[in-house]
Design an enzyme around this catalytic site. Sequence first.
Site, PDB file in Angstrom:
ATOM      1  N   LYS A 118       2.895  11.452   6.909  1.00 55.93           N
ATOM      2  CA  LYS A 118       2.052  11.271   8.092  1.00 55.93           C
ATOM      3  C   LYS A 118       2.607  11.987   9.319  1.00 55.93           C
ATOM      4  O   LYS A 118       2.381  13.169   9.488  1.00 55.93           O
ATOM      5  CB  LYS A 118       1.806   9.790   8.333  1.00 55.93           C
ATOM      6  CG  LYS A 118       0.993   9.133   7.202  1.00 55.93           C
ATOM      7  CD  LYS A 118       0.451   7.792   7.585  1.00 55.93           C
ATOM      8  CE  LYS A 118      -0.261   7.102   6.425  1.00 55.93           C
ATOM      9  NZ  LYS A 118      -1.464   7.786   5.963  1.00 55.93           N
ATOM     10  N   PHE A 155       0.865  -1.180   0.000  1.00 53.26           N
ATOM     11  CA  PHE A 155       0.000   0.000   0.000  1.00 53.26           C
ATOM     12  C   PHE A 155       0.898   1.224   0.000  1.00 53.26           C
ATOM     13  O   PHE A 155       1.578   1.509   0.988  1.00 53.26           O
ATOM     14  CB  PHE A 155      -0.940   0.050   1.205  1.00 53.26           C
ATOM     15  CG  PHE A 155      -1.833   1.261   1.167  1.00 53.26           C
ATOM     16  CD1 PHE A 155      -2.987   1.251   0.407  1.00 53.26           C
ATOM     17  CD2 PHE A 155      -1.500   2.414   1.846  1.00 53.26           C
ATOM     18  CE1 PHE A 155      -3.802   2.385   0.327  1.00 53.26           C
ATOM     19  CE2 PHE A 155      -2.293   3.554   1.777  1.00 53.26           C
ATOM     20  CZ  PHE A 155      -3.458   3.529   1.024  1.00 53.26           C
ATOM     21  N   ASP A 211       9.585   2.904   1.720  1.00 47.48           N
ATOM     22  CA  ASP A 211       8.391   3.681   2.044  1.00 47.48           C
ATOM     23  C   ASP A 211       8.153   3.581   3.551  1.00 47.48           C
ATOM     24  O   ASP A 211       7.616   2.595   4.044  1.00 47.48           O
ATOM     25  CB  ASP A 211       7.192   3.147   1.260  1.00 47.48           C
ATOM     26  CG  ASP A 211       5.908   3.924   1.541  1.00 47.48           C
ATOM     27  OD1 ASP A 211       5.868   4.670   2.546  1.00 47.48           O
ATOM     28  OD2 ASP A 211       4.940   3.753   0.777  1.00 47.48           O
TER      29      ASP A 211
END
Length: 406
Positions: A262, A148, A233
């Site tokens: 984030k 993801f 990531d």
Amino acid sequence: MTNHATPARSSAELIRVEEATLAHNYHPLPVVVARAEGAWVEDVEGRRYLDMLAGYSALNFGHRHPALVEAAHRQLDRLTLTSRAFHNDRLAGFAEGLAELTGLDMTLPMNTGAEAVESAIKVARRWAYRVRGVPEERATIVVAEGNFHGRTTTIVGFSDDPDARDGFGPFTPGFRTVPYNDLAALEAAVDHTTAAVLIEPIQGEAGVVIPDDGYLAGVRELTSRAGVLCIADEIQSGLGRTGTTLAVEHEGVLPDLLLLGKALGGGIVPVSAVVGRRDVLSVLTPGSHGSTFGGNPLAAAVGTAVLDLLRTGTYQRRATELGRVLDAGLASLVGAGVLAYRCRGLWAGVDIDPAIGTGRAIGERLLHDGVLVKDTHGSTIRLAPPLTITEDELTAAVESLAKALR
């Protein structure tokens, strides 16, 4: 004087309005948050809930951390946006801090995690053509099953999640998918066209899937030997979540490109970054990539305050110490409604026995008991509390989970 203040609306009414006026790309739990502080949120009616999701790790430092709120207030009174057409006085310090924190050289500031991933894909392709000598339009990037990395059309094109992918094609070519945690399959997929390997050190959306010891080090060795880029990531796994500043540190890995987001914005503003080697990011030239809000002074000020918090090591230590508490609590539930779990620092994926209920059903039971979690892939729930949570609060959350399973 007549008071024209809008009367307060109930949670039920606000949910009804959202259902009628917002696209249905989310299925949130029926709670309407109005206030928050630390690890706790409060709904419109004043009910309090322990937040065990922390905005998918965007709130690693809790809601409204005083140092981050102060940094934002201070910057709001001075300067919020210039665009990158001009310099601003906060961006240099932010980039300098990221280099120091990560051990890498340069930063490409963006806004969202998906933008960071898209930017890294562009950089990897240009690097492949200009440095590695891959023929134009032939570059490939190797990715992992269960990944993801965001929801743009390019990214969902190499997802194997039908909810994210179905109905959005045609998709961008140039990606090869291999099983996660399988070095042999990865090596077989790398060839003369490969620009990079893009990997999550821990797969969050897939259910906090942790690879075998040695896998990340193996990816780094393989990419170095093949002369291709290693892209990590760390948008969810990074910035203290797993007990180290970066999850790759568990195996002593330094990638060529590191993707952050984030928690980098402290739960206040969207901030993301591609941090990498100078010789790789230098393939970008004026006009070849950009973002109006990327590197804006408000984001840079908050991001710098986040880096200051991480420099203390406090949050990494808390994730390690409280992660042991979480691990022990979840271990006690295996066989009592939990089939299996995976935990690294303050991050866990918990597989619920389908006979007891779906992840959504367990989330709704926990909601009624004052605990917020998020389900993924059927019967799995994710736990990612703020790193500011106390041991008593964490223990209470695990007890609530045990109660929900009964």
